[in-house]
Design an enzyme around this catalytic site. Structure first.
Site, short mmCIF file in Angstrom:
data_model
loop_
_atom_site.label_atom_id
_atom_site.label_comp_id
_atom_site.label_asym_id
_atom_site.label_seq_id
_atom_site.Cartn_x
_atom_site.Cartn_y
_atom_site.Cartn_z
N ASP A 53 0.83 -1.20 0.00
CA ASP A 53 0.00 0.00 0.00
C ASP A 53 0.86 1.26 0.00
O ASP A 53 1.95 1.28 0.58
CB ASP A 53 -0.91 0.00 1.24
CG ASP A 53 -2.03 1.01 1.13
OD1 ASP A 53 -2.39 1.37 -0.01
OD2 ASP A 53 -2.53 1.45 2.18
N ASN A 81 1.27 3.39 -3.03
CA ASN A 81 1.81 3.81 -4.33
C ASN A 81 1.32 5.20 -4.76
O ASN A 81 2.11 6.05 -5.19
CB ASN A 81 1.44 2.79 -5.41
CG ASN A 81 2.17 1.48 -5.24
OD1 ASN A 81 3.25 1.43 -4.67
ND2 ASN A 81 1.57 0.40 -5.71
N HIS A 89 2.50 3.80 -9.08
CA HIS A 89 2.32 2.36 -9.27
C HIS A 89 3.54 1.76 -9.97
O HIS A 89 3.94 0.63 -9.66
CB HIS A 89 1.06 2.08 -10.07
CG HIS A 89 -0.21 2.37 -9.32
ND1 HIS A 89 -0.54 1.70 -8.16
CD2 HIS A 89 -1.22 3.25 -9.55
CE1 HIS A 89 -1.71 2.15 -7.71
NE2 HIS A 89 -2.15 3.08 -8.54
N GLU A 113 -11.99 -5.25 -4.47
CA GLU A 113 -12.55 -3.90 -4.31
C GLU A 113 -11.87 -2.88 -5.23
O GLU A 113 -12.43 -1.81 -5.50
CB GLU A 113 -12.42 -3.45 -2.86
CG GLU A 113 -13.31 -4.23 -1.87
CD GLU A 113 -12.85 -5.64 -1.61
OE1 GLU A 113 -13.72 -6.51 -1.41
OE2 GLU A 113 -11.63 -5.90 -1.63
N ASN A 114 -10.67 -3.19 -5.71
CA ASN A 114 -9.96 -2.25 -6.58
C ASN A 114 -10.65 -2.03 -7.92
O ASN A 114 -10.36 -1.05 -8.62
CB ASN A 114 -8.52 -2.71 -6.84
CG ASN A 114 -7.60 -2.52 -5.65
OD1 ASN A 114 -6.59 -3.22 -5.50
ND2 ASN A 114 -7.92 -1.57 -4.76
N SER A 123 -7.71 -5.36 5.11
CA SER A 123 -8.37 -5.10 3.83
C SER A 123 -8.77 -6.36 3.06
O SER A 123 -8.49 -6.49 1.87
CB SER A 123 -7.48 -4.20 2.96
OG SER A 123 -7.34 -2.93 3.56
#
Length: 252
Positions: free
Chosen positions: A21, A23, A38, A68-69, A197
C-alpha cells in the site's frame, strides 16, 4: 544479500504475505505523473523477492489488485492491468534465474483473456521450480475466497460425494486458495494503515501482524529483515498458554 545473523532457520516464517500500500501517495509526495507511483511500486518488488529467496522464505504472497480495486477510476484500473502484465513478463527471467515458482490467486473470470493466458503460461513454465513460491493476488478478496470454497463444498454435497455433517473447518480449508502451502506466518502492510483489507482472511488466521508507515515504493529488504528479526522473538501460542508453549519447546 545474506540472512541477518540473529535469525536461525528454525524461526524463519514459512509464508510472508504483504499488502503493498502507498503507491498513489508516493507518487503525489514525489510530484510524479499520474500512475507513476504504481510504476515505482512495481520496481520495489524485485529486491524483496530476491531477499526472501536468499534467506529461505518458502512462500511470498503479495496483494497486487483486490476485488474492491475494480471500483477505482477506469483509467487507473487499466493502468494497473497493464502493469500486472508487464510485471509477469519482467518477472519470468528472475523466476528462471532463482528457480522460483510463480502462482496467482483470485477471481480470474473478471480479467481479460490475454492476461489470463499470460498468467497460466507463467504458472506452467515455473511449476517445477522449488526455491520459493511467489504468489500474486489479482482480483482477490478473502471473503470471495471463503465463499468460493463454500461453493465447492456445496457442489460436492449436491453430487453426493460429501455429507453436510462432514463439513468442518478442515474441509473448508482444503478448498480455499493456497490450501497446499503453509498458512501465513507474517502479514505485513505498508503505507501506514492498520487494517488487513480483506486479504487472506482464512490463511492469515494466526499470522503475526506487522504495520509500517513506509510507503510501498520505499519498502526495502532491510525493513523486512527487521520484521523477521522481531517475528523470531514473538511467542506464537495458537490458543495455548505461554507455559504450554515453553514446555513444548523444551521437550523438542
Amino acid at each position: 544479500m545474506s540472512s541477518p545473523a540473529a535469525i536461525a532457520p528454525t524461526v524463519l516464517p514459512h509464508h510472508i504475505a504483504i499488502i503493498m500500500d502507498g503507491n498513489n501517495r508516493y507518487g503525489k509526495a514525489n510530484k510524479l505523473g499520474k500512475g507513476q507511483g504504481h510504476i515505482a511500486g512495481k520496481n520495489a518488488l524485485d529486491p524483496l523477492v530476491e531477499y526472501c529467496v536468499d534467506v529461505g522464505i518458502e512462500v511470498l504472497t503479495v496483494f497486487a489488485f483486490s476485488s474492491e480495486n475494480w471500483q477505482r477510476p477506469p483509467s487507473e484500473v487499466a493502468l494497473l492491468m497493464q502493469l500486472l502484465a508487464s510485471t509477469i513478463n519482467e518477472q519470468m527471467p528472475r523466476m528462471h534465474k532463482y528457480r522460483i515458482r510463480l502462482r496467482f490467486i483470485g477471481d480470474r473470470s473478471q480479467l481479460s483473456e490475454e492476461l489470463q493466458a499470460l498468467m497460466l503460461d507463467a504458472e506452467q513454465k515455473t511449476a517445477n521450480f522449488e526455491a520459493m513460491t511467489l504468489v500474486i493476488a489479482i482480483s482477490y478478496g478473502g471473503q470471495w475466497d471463503i465463499a468460493h470454497a463454500a461453493k465447492q463444498l456445496a457442489h460436492q454435497v449436491q453430487s453426493g460425494d460429501l455429507n453436510p455433517e462432514d463439513i468442518n473447518a478442515e474441509r473448508l480449508g482444503e478448498q480455499v486458495q493456497l490450501a497446499d502451502v503453509p498458512a501465513v506466518d507474517m502479514l505485513v502492510r505498508t503505507g501506514g494503515d492498520y487494517r488487513i483489507s480483506n486479504f487472506l482472511l482464512w490463511q492469515a488466521a494466526y499470522a503475526e501482524l506487522f504495520f509500517t508507515p513506509t510507503l510501498w515504493p520505499d519498502f526495502v529488504p532491510q525493513e523486512i529483515a527487521s520484521m523477521i528479526a522481531e517475528f523470531a522473538q514473538r511467542q506464537r501460542r495458537f490458543g495455548k498458554t505461554s507455559e504450554q508453549v515453553v514446555t513444548e519447546q523444551q521437550s523438542h
